[in-house]
Design an enzyme around this catalytic site. Structure first.
Site, PDB file in Angstrom:
ATOM      1  N   SER A  33      -0.954  84.572  35.416  1.00  0.00           N
ATOM      2  CA  SER A  33       0.152  84.404  36.415  1.00  0.00           C
ATOM      3  C   SER A  33       0.380  86.168  36.967  1.00  0.00           C
ATOM      4  O   SER A  33      -0.459  86.667  37.389  1.00  0.00           O
ATOM      5  CB  SER A  33       1.187  83.694  35.926  1.00  0.00           C
ATOM      6  OG  SER A  33       2.278  83.297  37.087  1.00  0.00           O
ATOM      7  N   ASP A 121      -1.356  73.407  40.201  1.00  0.00           N
ATOM      8  CA  ASP A 121      -0.453  74.403  39.655  1.00  0.00           C
ATOM      9  C   ASP A 121       0.743  74.681  40.890  1.00  0.00           C
ATOM     10  O   ASP A 121       0.640  74.641  41.904  1.00  0.00           O
ATOM     11  CB  ASP A 121      -1.189  75.814  39.860  1.00  0.00           C
ATOM     12  CG  ASP A 121      -0.711  76.933  39.287  1.00  0.00           C
ATOM     13  OD1 ASP A 121       0.501  76.980  39.373  1.00  0.00           O
ATOM     14  OD2 ASP A 121      -1.107  77.911  38.888  1.00  0.00           O
ATOM     15  N   HIS A 159       0.306  75.049  35.571  1.00  0.00           N
ATOM     16  CA  HIS A 159       0.341  76.473  35.663  1.00  0.00           C
ATOM     17  C   HIS A 159       0.023  77.060  34.349  1.00  0.00           C
ATOM     18  O   HIS A 159      -0.544  78.091  34.222  1.00  0.00           O
ATOM     19  CB  HIS A 159       1.652  76.923  36.141  1.00  0.00           C
ATOM     20  CG  HIS A 159       1.941  78.297  36.245  1.00  0.00           C
ATOM     21  ND1 HIS A 159       0.889  79.094  37.434  1.00  0.00           N
ATOM     22  CD2 HIS A 159       2.453  79.381  35.619  1.00  0.00           C
ATOM     23  CE1 HIS A 159       1.372  80.510  37.388  1.00  0.00           C
ATOM     24  NE2 HIS A 159       2.283  80.574  36.170  1.00  0.00           N
TER      25      HIS A 159
END
Length: 173
Positions: A33, A121, A159
């Site tokens: 991320s 995600d 995610h």
């Protein structure tokens, strides 16, 4: 205060520490991320400022740059239409010197690059990972060094759970 420059300094110090203790072992940068911007920044700095190439970069749930990521994150959806969204949210990142331009960084990298993204995600949309992959693939001379692996929705990795996939070690190798 956390800053993009501070992250770069910290990662390069950690790289030096690991390199001094690792012998001939491979060292790679793995970012998840927000950390994908940190990883590409550090890999680029290492290459440009020291002439050293990290052995590989792995990006899990990557984005192109922080401004585009903030624009596409579902949490910002309700605010995008309000006056001042760009100024208060997007421009404030730039004023704080926070850019995390992975899309620019991958254009100059030459090490193996692996992008991992789940179709479900809900934080960083897959379209940003695909866009970053296309940017890297266009820039790399050796196209075989750039790979994108997507994980189907049915796996429910979202995610945060790509690392839970039992096939991940094999895929990374």
């Amino acid at each position: 205060h956390p800053s993009e420059k501070g992250f770069n300094t910290d990662v390069l110090a950690l790289y030096d520490w690991a390199k001094a203790r690792s012998g001939n072992s491979s060292i790679l940068f793995w970012g998840h991320s927000l950390g994908t911007g940190v990883a590409t920044n550090a890999a680029r700095k290492l290459q440009e400022e020291r002439g050293v190439q990290v052995d590989a970069v792995i990006l899990e749930s990557p984005y192109t740059d922080i401004r585009e990521a903030a624009t596409h994150m579902p949490i910002t959806m309700i605010y995008r239409h309000f006056p001042g969204f760009e100024y208060l949210i997007l421009d404030s990142l730039a004023l704080g010197n926070i850019f995390f331009r992975s899309n620019e960084n991958v254009k100059v990298l030459d090490c193996p690059l692996l992008l991992l993204h789940a179709e479900d995600d809900a934080v960083v949309p897959l379209q940003l990972g695909r866009k970053l992959f296309e940017t890297a693939r266009s820039a790399y001379k050796d196209k075989t060094k750039v790979k994108l692996i997507t994980f189907p929705k049915k796996l429910g990795l979202g995610h945060d759970y790509i690392s839970f996939n039992p096939e991940l070690p094999t895929l990374v190798k």
